[in-house]
Enzyme design. Structure first.
Site, PDB file in Angstrom:
ATOM      1  N   ASP A 144       4.151  11.508  10.976  1.00 30.88           N
ATOM      2  CA  ASP A 144       3.709  11.231   9.608  1.00 30.88           C
ATOM      3  C   ASP A 144       2.408  10.444   9.685  1.00 30.88           C
ATOM      4  OD1 ASP A 144       6.347  12.162   9.287  1.00 30.88           O
ATOM      5  OD2 ASP A 144       6.693  10.903   7.529  1.00 30.88           O
ATOM      6  N   LYS A 209       2.773  14.774   1.918  1.00 32.05           N
ATOM      7  CA  LYS A 209       3.745  13.738   1.549  1.00 32.05           C
ATOM      8  C   LYS A 209       3.097  12.786   0.557  1.00 32.05           C
ATOM      9  CE  LYS A 209       6.141   9.907   3.959  1.00 32.05           C
ATOM     10  NZ  LYS A 209       6.458   9.335   5.300  1.00 32.05           N
ATOM     11  N   LYS A 245       7.131  16.434   0.974  1.00 30.28           N
ATOM     12  CA  LYS A 245       7.999  15.275   1.164  1.00 30.28           C
ATOM     13  C   LYS A 245       7.614  14.172   0.182  1.00 30.28           C
ATOM     14  CE  LYS A 245       9.354  11.747   4.553  1.00 30.28           C
ATOM     15  NZ  LYS A 245       9.221  11.254   5.948  1.00 30.28           N
TER      16      LYS A 245
END
Length: 313
Positions: A144, A209, A245
């Site tokens: 991430d 995300k 996400k």
């Protein structure tokens, strides 16, 4: 050297190119997702599916190998009910990846790690890439990364895209999730533009995300909807599927079901699985388990019936 005016013009040009967002329309559509009626059978399916989409996360300064072992056990068996699936991944700081890798070696649960100087992204690209390569070498299936919002807002778009491309390369075969930190992007137009900018250098089934979970504002149905529609439009234009996400601020099973309704009505069933949709919301897990128990038995279990997951998100 490019001037401030020319950099601002570059961001304006990108927004015009990808199309501006109808703010009122997005807010109204997001509000309607909360009004859908869900039948009992579909609700139980949705709750279990949401469990399978959770990235069980701890990102605290007091994290230890012992805490990671406990987190991994929770990831394997969130409930004593064998019909409840394991979660999608555990998400941790890079220095703990080896411990999670060992604890999850015999499972399909992914090891995800925040890298690139999470959560600020404010260090040299060389250091950030070193962190990514080390996490992958230690066994991270997923990385991430957080984009440099200052570069984006100042119109240094090529630099932002070059950094994402460099992280893609450093990831090798590991999945990349690009964190936009939407609360710092100020407008829906900027969120859509940043989404499109990132997706142009991502691979199929990488993710975008919403948030780090460390800023004051995180995922909402509305800012997530902006990103879902960007994914849809990008897929229709290129055929490349990108995952989503939302992270931070999703704490109840009821909220999670609203998010799944948004996915189904925007992207369709192909995104209703944990290869293309995740929740960065560990605090959500126990409420999902409570609601599953309620659907099956008609009674709520006390919160202490379930072990603690994490309070990071």
């Amino acid at each position: 050297m490019r001037t401030v005016a020319s950099r601002r013009a570059a961001l304006r040009h990108l927004i015009d190119e990808v199309g501006p967002v109808d703010q009122v329309g997005i807010d109204e559509r997001a509000a309607k997702f909360t009004t859908r009626s869900i039948k009992k059978g579909s609700k139980l399916w949705g709750l279990k599916t949401a469990v399978s989409m959770v990235d069980l996360t701890t990102l605290e300064g007091k994290d230890t190998p012992g805490k990671i072992a406990s987190l991994c056990q929770k990831a394997r068996a969130p409930s004593s009910d064998p019909e409840v699936p394991s979660v999608a991944a555990v998400c941790i700081y890079p220095f703990l990846v080896k411990h999670a890798r060992k604890a999850l070696a015999d499972t399909s649960i992914k090891v995800a790690s925040v890298a690139t100087s999470f959560p600020s992204g404010q260090s040299s690209l060389k250091l950030r890439l070193q962190e990514v390569r080390q996490a992958v070498a230690d066994g991270a299936d997923e990385v991430d990364m957080v984009i440099n919002r200052g570069l984006f807002l100042s119109g240094e778009l090529d630099a932002v895209q070059d950094e994402i491309a460099a992280v893609v390369e450093a990831c090798g075969e590991s999945t990349l999730k690009v964190i936009l930190e939407v609360s710092e992007l100020e407008t829906y137009d900027n969120i859509r533009a940043a989404s499109m900018l990132a997706m142009r250098v991502l691979r199929a089934d990488d993710f975008i995300k919403t948030s780090t979970g460390k800023a004051s504002g995180s995922a909402t149905l509305a800012n997530t909807q902006v990103m879902l529609e960007a994914i849809r439009d990008f897929y229709l234009a290129t055929g490349t599927p990108i995952g989503m996400k939302p992270a931070g601020g999703i704490r109840t099973a009821k909220q999670a079901l609203h998010y799944l309704v948004a996915v189904k009505e925007t992207l369709g069933d192909a995104w209703l699985n944990n290869t293309r949709y995740r929740f960065g919301a560990s605090a959500l897990l126990n409420d999902l388990l409570r609601q599953i128990e309620k659907q099956k038995t008609g009674a709520y279990q006390a919160p202490y019936y379930f072990s603690e997951a994490s309070g990071s998100y």
